[in-house]
Design a protein around this motif. Sequence first.
Motif, PDB file in Angstrom:
ATOM      1  N   UNK A  52     -10.000  -2.398   4.358  1.00 30.31           N
ATOM      2  CA  UNK A  52      -9.714  -3.023   5.640  1.00 30.31           C
ATOM      3  C   UNK A  52     -10.628  -4.231   5.786  1.00 30.31           C
ATOM      4  N   UNK A  53     -10.070  -5.400   6.097  1.00 30.05           N
ATOM      5  CA  UNK A  53     -10.930  -6.562   6.292  1.00 30.05           C
ATOM      6  C   UNK A  53     -11.861  -6.351   7.491  1.00 30.05           C
ATOM      7  N   UNK A  90     -10.306  -2.036  14.594  1.00 32.37           N
ATOM      8  CA  UNK A  90     -10.357  -0.640  14.171  1.00 32.37           C
ATOM      9  C   UNK A  90     -10.576   0.221  15.405  1.00 32.37           C
ATOM     10  N   UNK A  91      -9.767   1.279  15.526  1.00 33.82           N
ATOM     11  CA  UNK A  91      -9.901   2.184  16.666  1.00 33.82           C
ATOM     12  C   UNK A  91      -9.950   3.609  16.118  1.00 33.82           C
ATOM     13  N   UNK A 126       0.857  -1.179   0.000  1.00 37.74           N
ATOM     14  CA  UNK A 126       0.000   0.000   0.000  1.00 37.74           C
ATOM     15  C   UNK A 126       0.895   1.230   0.000  1.00 37.74           C
ATOM     16  N   UNK A 127       0.615   2.151  -0.892  1.00 35.65           N
ATOM     17  CA  UNK A 127       1.432   3.356  -0.964  1.00 35.65           C
ATOM     18  C   UNK A 127       1.016   4.336   0.141  1.00 35.65           C
TER      19      UNK A 127
END
Length: 91
Positions: free
Chosen positions: A71-72, A77-78, A59-60
């Motif tokens: 995002x899977x 996730x926060x 991922x750049x």
Amino acid sequence: MSSPDTNLKKQKRRHRGPLIGMAVVAVFAIGLILFWIGEVFVTAPGPESEPAEAATEQVSPTELETGTVDVPPEAPVEEVAPGDTDVEVEQ
């Protein structure tokens, strides 16, 4: 102390079986260890193979900044506020 009735020929004959059995078990164990080590070397990735991290899509940094990274759903996730002092930012 030594035994008063020693018959060396009889003792040799009686100990032959257990000694041969122990030798067979020792040779089998050494062969098993050598087979195991050989399997480790055969199945190990070589220098020409690609590491697992490099095999995934990179991922750049611009994608990270613009938020277009997928995002899977099982990924943690926060949410972070812009002025949060608990977050360390590497620059």
